[in-house]
Design a protein around this motif. Structure first.
Motif, PDB file in Angstrom:
ATOM      1  N   ASP A 224     -26.024   0.954   8.475  1.00 24.94           N
ATOM      2  CA  ASP A 224     -27.470   0.970   8.356  1.00 24.94           C
ATOM      3  C   ASP A 224     -27.797   1.558   6.986  1.00 24.94           C
ATOM      4  O   ASP A 224     -27.334   2.667   6.662  1.00 24.94           O
ATOM      5  N   VAL A 225     -28.559   0.823   6.181  1.00 24.21           N
ATOM      6  CA  VAL A 225     -28.859   1.252   4.814  1.00 24.21           C
ATOM      7  C   VAL A 225     -30.352   1.555   4.695  1.00 24.21           C
ATOM      8  O   VAL A 225     -31.191   0.665   4.856  1.00 24.21           O
ATOM      9  N   ASP A 226     -30.659   2.817   4.423  1.00 26.08           N
ATOM     10  CA  ASP A 226     -32.040   3.249   4.197  1.00 26.08           C
ATOM     11  C   ASP A 226     -32.313   3.179   2.696  1.00 26.08           C
ATOM     12  O   ASP A 226     -31.760   3.965   1.919  1.00 26.08           O
ATOM     13  N   LEU A 227     -33.157   2.223   2.292  1.00 20.02           N
ATOM     14  CA  LEU A 227     -33.461   2.020   0.879  1.00 20.02           C
ATOM     15  C   LEU A 227     -34.958   2.132   0.627  1.00 20.02           C
ATOM     16  O   LEU A 227     -35.506   1.451  -0.239  1.00 20.02           O
ATOM     17  N   THR A 228     -35.591   3.038   1.372  1.00 14.15           N
ATOM     18  CA  THR A 228     -37.034   3.220   1.257  1.00 14.15           C
ATOM     19  C   THR A 228     -37.447   3.463  -0.193  1.00 14.15           C
ATOM     20  O   THR A 228     -36.865   4.308  -0.875  1.00 14.15           O
ATOM     21  N   GLY A 229     -38.439   2.698  -0.642  1.00 14.01           N
ATOM     22  CA  GLY A 229     -38.959   2.871  -1.985  1.00 14.01           C
ATOM     23  C   GLY A 229     -38.363   1.944  -3.022  1.00 14.01           C
ATOM     24  O   GLY A 229     -38.907   1.818  -4.125  1.00 14.01           O
ATOM     25  N   PHE A 230     -37.270   1.290  -2.692  1.00 16.61           N
ATOM     26  CA  PHE A 230     -36.640   0.384  -3.654  1.00 16.61           C
ATOM     27  C   PHE A 230     -37.481  -0.878  -3.830  1.00 16.61           C
ATOM     28  O   PHE A 230     -38.140  -1.339  -2.909  1.00 16.61           O
TER      29      PHE A 230
END
Length: 292
Positions: A224-230
């Motif tokens: 699971d990859v959290d890339l919030t804001g990218f």
């Protein structure tokens, strides 16, 4: 090779490119990262800088001068120094000095942090502008995850799930001869089952995505990859055109930047998704991978 380790994970990171090379689940024995077999793709998790993707004709213009820069830039191939290290954290540093001025006319410092926390690895970038003028750049991640993870399942058992940024529509992009073309804008992205044909035309790309998971419907294992804001995320696997097959991995790629568009002006300061950093400024961004 630098090792970070806790009760859940053993993580190996190379000083070359400050590249995450291996993640092993200590309770399951699962090897989550692709092994870098050059038969398919010889890298594992390179850092893309100062461009993401390809430039039109591998060139850009800045202040009236043309520069040549190959796909994904050069940071993935430099040797970093270890700045700090303890049991669950390591930081790597690289100072460009005059090394790349012929292809990228800026002096900069790059610091890459890896922090281990239970079943997650947080990756944080710092880019420092050491130049006496405004600096333009892109930066991105390119981690490749084994699919399938076990002999009990196959690639078709894996599903991508997307969580979009609140209040945003998602724009999907496609690649046309490695250049970006907007495809459509949608309210949400439905889950996608992994199959080779997804990658027939290279990566597929979305904007306004905060999280991507890739898990097996059979075993429940995955990432699971959290890339919030990218700004963007790319999904890619190496595709064999003659055989119609994909490599045994899938990349989930958080990006602050993107390849040139099909109608690009070629000017770096006008490039879609480019970041601007003033003299003495610092850029920071991070993403987190949870290994399930």
């Amino acid at each position: 090779m630098i090792i970070l380790e806790n009760e859940e994970l053993k993580v190996s990171i190379a000083t070359s490119g400050a590249e995450l090379r291996e993640v092993i689940g200590k309770k399951t024995g699962l090897r989550y990262m692709w092994n870098g077999d050059s038969t398919y793709w010889g890298r594992v998790s390179p850092v893309l800088f100062p461009i993401v993707g390809r430039l039109k004709k591998d060139q850009y213009k800045l202040n009236g001068k043309s520069y040549h820069l190959s796909q994904h830039g050069f940071l993935r191939d430099v040797e970093f120094s270890v700045q700090e290290q303890d049991a669950d954290h390591v930081s790597f540093v690289f100072e460009s000095s005059d090394a790349f001025l012929d292809v990228y006319p800026y002096r900069f410092q790059a610091v890459i942090h890896y922090t281990l926390n239970e079943q997650s690895v947080n990756v944080r970038w710092e880019i420092h502008n050491m130049q006496g003028e405004t600096m333009y750049f892109s930066i991105g991640a390119h981690p490749a995850f084994n699919v399938p993870l076990t002999s009990e399942d196959k690639a078709a058992d894996y599903t991508l799930n997307f969580t979009k940024a609140p209040g945003k529509r998602v724009t999907q992009y496609e690649l046309v001869e490695s250049l970006v073309k907007e495809k459509e804008s949608v309210e949400s992205i439905e889950p996608i089952s992994i199959q080779a044909s997804l990658f027939k035309n290279d990566a597929f790309i979305y904007s306004h995505i905060d999280r991507v998971s890739l898990t097996s419907n059979q075993t429940g294992h995955g990432v699971d990859v959290d890339l919030t804001g990218f700004s963007f995320v790319g999904i890619w696997s190496s595709y064999n055109q003659s055989q119609g097959t994909m490599a045994p991995f899938v990349c989930i790629e958080p990006w602050y930047g993107i390849a040139d568009t099909v109608d690009t002006t070629g000017k770096l300061d006008e490039k879609m998704g480019v970041n601007k950093l003033e003299k003495g400024g610092r850029f920071e961004a991070d993403y987190t991978i949870t290994f399930i």
